[in-house]
Design a protein around this motif. Structure first.
Motif, PDB file in Angstrom:
ATOM      1  N   GLU A 127       0.804  -1.213   0.000  1.00  0.00           N
ATOM      2  CA  GLU A 127       0.000   0.000   0.000  1.00  0.00           C
ATOM      3  C   GLU A 127       0.843   1.272   0.000  1.00  0.00           C
ATOM      4  OE1 GLU A 127      -2.426  -0.451   3.454  1.00  0.00           O
ATOM      5  OE2 GLU A 127      -3.605  -2.092   2.599  1.00  0.00           O
ATOM      6  N   ARG A 128       2.171   1.127  -0.042  1.00  0.00           N
ATOM      7  CA  ARG A 128       3.077   2.282   0.022  1.00  0.00           C
ATOM      8  C   ARG A 128       2.775   3.125   1.267  1.00  0.00           C
ATOM      9  NH1 ARG A 128       4.989  -0.709  -3.300  1.00  0.00           N
ATOM     10  NH2 ARG A 128       5.845  -0.114  -5.330  1.00  0.00           N
ATOM     11  N   ASP A 129       2.590   2.441   2.368  1.00  0.00           N
ATOM     12  CA  ASP A 129       2.236   3.071   3.639  1.00  0.00           C
ATOM     13  C   ASP A 129       3.531   3.366   4.404  1.00  0.00           C
ATOM     14  OD1 ASP A 129       1.464   3.426   6.430  1.00  0.00           O
ATOM     15  OD2 ASP A 129      -0.475   2.543   5.916  1.00  0.00           O
ATOM     16  N   ASP A 149      -4.218  -0.804  14.421  1.00  0.00           N
ATOM     17  CA  ASP A 149      -5.573  -1.201  14.029  1.00  0.00           C
ATOM     18  C   ASP A 149      -6.542  -0.027  14.166  1.00  0.00           C
ATOM     19  OD1 ASP A 149      -4.671  -3.733  13.462  1.00  0.00           O
ATOM     20  OD2 ASP A 149      -5.413  -4.631  15.334  1.00  0.00           O
ATOM     21  N   ALA A 150      -6.396   0.749  15.233  1.00  0.00           N
ATOM     22  CA  ALA A 150      -7.258   1.921  15.410  1.00  0.00           C
ATOM     23  C   ALA A 150      -7.005   2.937  14.306  1.00  0.00           C
ATOM     24  CB  ALA A 150      -7.010   2.547  16.786  1.00  0.00           C
ATOM     25  N   THR A 151      -5.748   3.064  13.887  1.00  0.00           N
ATOM     26  CA  THR A 151      -5.427   3.959  12.776  1.00  0.00           C
ATOM     27  C   THR A 151      -6.054   3.450  11.480  1.00  0.00           C
ATOM     28  OG1 THR A 151      -3.316   4.542  13.831  1.00  0.00           O
ATOM     29  CG2 THR A 151      -3.540   5.041  11.487  1.00  0.00           C
ATOM     30  N   ASP A 152      -5.998   2.147  11.268  1.00  0.00           N
ATOM     31  CA  ASP A 152      -6.600   1.560  10.067  1.00  0.00           C
ATOM     32  C   ASP A 152      -8.118   1.778  10.043  1.00  0.00           C
ATOM     33  OD1 ASP A 152      -4.191   0.646   9.062  1.00  0.00           O
ATOM     34  OD2 ASP A 152      -4.370  -1.321  10.009  1.00  0.00           O
ATOM     35  N   THR A 153      -8.748   1.651  11.201  1.00  0.00           N
ATOM     36  CA  THR A 153     -10.190   1.871  11.278  1.00  0.00           C
ATOM     37  C   THR A 153     -10.529   3.313  10.893  1.00  0.00           C
ATOM     38  OG1 THR A 153     -10.443   0.199  13.012  1.00  0.00           O
ATOM     39  CG2 THR A 153     -12.195   1.842  12.819  1.00  0.00           C
ATOM     40  N   TRP A 154      -9.732   4.240  11.372  1.00  0.00           N
ATOM     41  CA  TRP A 154      -9.927   5.656  11.031  1.00  0.00           C
ATOM     42  C   TRP A 154      -9.703   5.886   9.537  1.00  0.00           C
ATOM     43  CZ3 TRP A 154      -5.746   9.080   9.705  1.00  0.00           C
ATOM     44  CH2 TRP A 154      -6.140  10.407   9.537  1.00  0.00           C
ATOM     45  N   LEU A 155      -8.663   5.277   8.989  1.00  0.00           N
ATOM     46  CA  LEU A 155      -8.386   5.448   7.561  1.00  0.00           C
ATOM     47  C   LEU A 155      -9.504   4.869   6.699  1.00  0.00           C
ATOM     48  CD1 LEU A 155      -4.575   4.569   7.509  1.00  0.00           C
ATOM     49  CD2 LEU A 155      -5.586   6.785   6.951  1.00  0.00           C
ATOM     50  N   ALA A 156     -10.093   3.762   7.140  1.00  0.00           N
ATOM     51  CA  ALA A 156     -11.193   3.165   6.384  1.00  0.00           C
ATOM     52  C   ALA A 156     -12.422   4.075   6.395  1.00  0.00           C
ATOM     53  CB  ALA A 156     -11.548   1.798   6.962  1.00  0.00           C
ATOM     54  N   ALA A 157     -12.618   4.771   7.522  1.00  0.00           N
ATOM     55  CA  ALA A 157     -13.779   5.660   7.633  1.00  0.00           C
ATOM     56  C   ALA A 157     -13.551   6.986   6.926  1.00  0.00           C
ATOM     57  CB  ALA A 157     -14.101   5.899   9.104  1.00  0.00           C
ATOM     58  N   VAL A 193       3.663  14.490   6.452  1.00  0.00           N
ATOM     59  CA  VAL A 193       4.104  15.694   5.761  1.00  0.00           C
ATOM     60  C   VAL A 193       4.823  15.311   4.470  1.00  0.00           C
ATOM     61  CG1 VAL A 193       4.342  16.926   7.951  1.00  0.00           C
ATOM     62  CG2 VAL A 193       6.343  15.837   6.934  1.00  0.00           C
ATOM     63  N   ARG A 194       4.856  16.236   3.557  1.00  0.00           N
ATOM     64  CA  ARG A 194       5.374  15.949   2.219  1.00  0.00           C
ATOM     65  C   ARG A 194       6.855  15.567   2.230  1.00  0.00           C
ATOM     66  NH1 ARG A 194       7.784  19.316  -1.538  1.00  0.00           N
ATOM     67  NH2 ARG A 194       7.606  18.638  -3.711  1.00  0.00           N
ATOM     68  N   HIS A 195       7.644  16.216   3.062  1.00  0.00           N
ATOM     69  CA  HIS A 195       9.082  15.983   3.057  1.00  0.00           C
ATOM     70  C   HIS A 195       9.484  15.212   4.312  1.00  0.00           C
ATOM     71  CE1 HIS A 195      12.421  16.954   0.433  1.00  0.00           C
ATOM     72  NE2 HIS A 195      13.193  17.189   1.464  1.00  0.00           N
ATOM     73  N   GLY A 215      -3.403  11.184   0.281  1.00  0.00           N
ATOM     74  CA  GLY A 215      -2.226  12.013   0.502  1.00  0.00           C
ATOM     75  C   GLY A 215      -2.599  13.272   1.256  1.00  0.00           C
ATOM     76  N   GLY A 216      -1.605  14.080   1.527  1.00  0.00           N
ATOM     77  CA  GLY A 216      -1.850  15.315   2.251  1.00  0.00           C
ATOM     78  C   GLY A 216      -1.577  15.154   3.731  1.00  0.00           C
ATOM     79  N   GLU A 217      -1.317  16.279   4.372  1.00  0.00           N
ATOM     80  CA  GLU A 217      -0.961  16.258   5.780  1.00  0.00           C
ATOM     81  C   GLU A 217      -2.194  16.125   6.663  1.00  0.00           C
ATOM     82  OE1 GLU A 217       1.641  19.414   7.007  1.00  0.00           O
ATOM     83  OE2 GLU A 217       2.748  19.392   5.105  1.00  0.00           O
ATOM     84  N   VAL A 218      -1.983  15.491   7.812  1.00  0.00           N
ATOM     85  CA  VAL A 218      -3.014  15.431   8.839  1.00  0.00           C
ATOM     86  C   VAL A 218      -2.416  15.982  10.127  1.00  0.00           C
ATOM     87  CG1 VAL A 218      -4.124  13.419   7.798  1.00  0.00           C
ATOM     88  CG2 VAL A 218      -2.411  13.082   9.583  1.00  0.00           C
ATOM     89  N   ALA A 219      -3.280  16.417  11.019  1.00  0.00           N
ATOM     90  CA  ALA A 219      -2.858  16.886  12.338  1.00  0.00           C
ATOM     91  C   ALA A 219      -3.140  15.800  13.364  1.00  0.00           C
ATOM     92  CB  ALA A 219      -3.621  18.154  12.698  1.00  0.00           C
TER      93      ALA A 219
END
Length: 276
Positions: free
Chosen positions: A30-32, A81-89, A119-121, A94-98
């Protein structure tokens, strides 16, 4: 020796390694950006599996060593797993998150890590350092506290030190293999991070794990538990800030310049590349 549950200490830790290998494969596909630390964690865990299987070093109570490894990995898996659940929802392209974008189900240090790596870099070495900081400064004291509630840890401090020795001596080889897999320019990034990559060294592993033991004691003491919890929750964010935004203005200027000049140099293994 086989535990009452039917698994030997080596087999318990081997199960952790297999789960880590599955995650490495998925993150790679997934290039994660979580792949680099998962791979690092996998390699260190396989070293512990081998040590338990061969009896080198000779742990006094291998079951406790295995239980700590399982408890610690469970904290990491839960956060991912909690991060994956958030990503699925909330799918991202791409792009930054806080950090505040992630849910409370993700512990604060892991929110800080994910946000910093978005972040991009962002560099491979950063992502490994940030994740190691979250895992050792936050997950490890909590795992130690959990085990202490069942059996008491202080009689196991000798085995804990043997684990420190084992993991610390593996770091150089793991870092070389990490560079070959994800970033052939990893060594050249030392000039960007100066001494901030000490965490990913023999010395750094020992110091970080020693501090985790100290903080687990603070967590068990009612008069210091709240302060200790706050401290381990903040430490990863503070570490990220120190690397990304050094306190001295001259260092900040140099860091900003180097970030402009040094490319991320990230690579991904070809499909089917062995994880070992």
């Amino acid at each position: 020796m086989t535990t009452p549950g039917g698994l030997s200490p080596a087999e318990k830790v081997e199960r952790v390694a297999r789960e880590l290998a599955l995650r490495v494969g998925r993150y790679d596909a997934e290039r994660d950006h979580r792949a680099a630390f998962a791979y690092t964690y996998y390699r260190l865990t396989t070293s512990l599996t081998t040590a338990l299987r061969t009896g080198t070093p000779p742990f006094a109570e291998p079951d406790w060593v295995a239980d700590l490894s399982v408890s610690l990995a469970s904290a990491y898996f839960s956060a991912m797993d909690a991060t994956d659940t958030w990503l699925a929802a909330f799918p991202r392209s791409g792009g930054e998150v806080a950090p505040g974008d992630l849910p409370d189900a993700v512990p604060p240090p892991w929110r800080d890590v994910y946000a910093a790596s978005s972040v991009r870099h962002s560099y491979v070495l950063e992502e490994v350092l940030f994740s190691m900081m979250a895992h050792m400064s936050y997950d490890l004291p909590l795992a130690l506290r959990s085990l202490d509630a069942r059996a008491g840890n202080h009689r196991h401090i000798g085995d804990f030190h043997r684990m420190n020795d084992l993991l610390a001596t593996c770091v150089d080889e793991v870092q070389d293999d990490l560079a070959a897999r994800y970033c052939r320019g990893l060594r050249s990034l030392d000039r960007l991070f100066t001494r901030d990559d000490e965490l990913f060294t023999n010395y750094g592993i020992r110091m970080a794990r020693g501090l985790a033991w100290f903080n687990s004691d603070r967590l068990r003491e009612p008069t210091s538990a709240d302060a200790a919890t706050a401290s381990i929750s903040r430490s990863t964010a503070a570490f990220i800030t120190r690397i990304r935004f050094p306190g001295d203005w001259k260092l900040r200027a140099v860091s900003r310049l180097l970030r402009l000049l040094i490319p991320p140099r990230r690579q991904w293994p070809a499909p089917g590349t062995p994880i070992d």
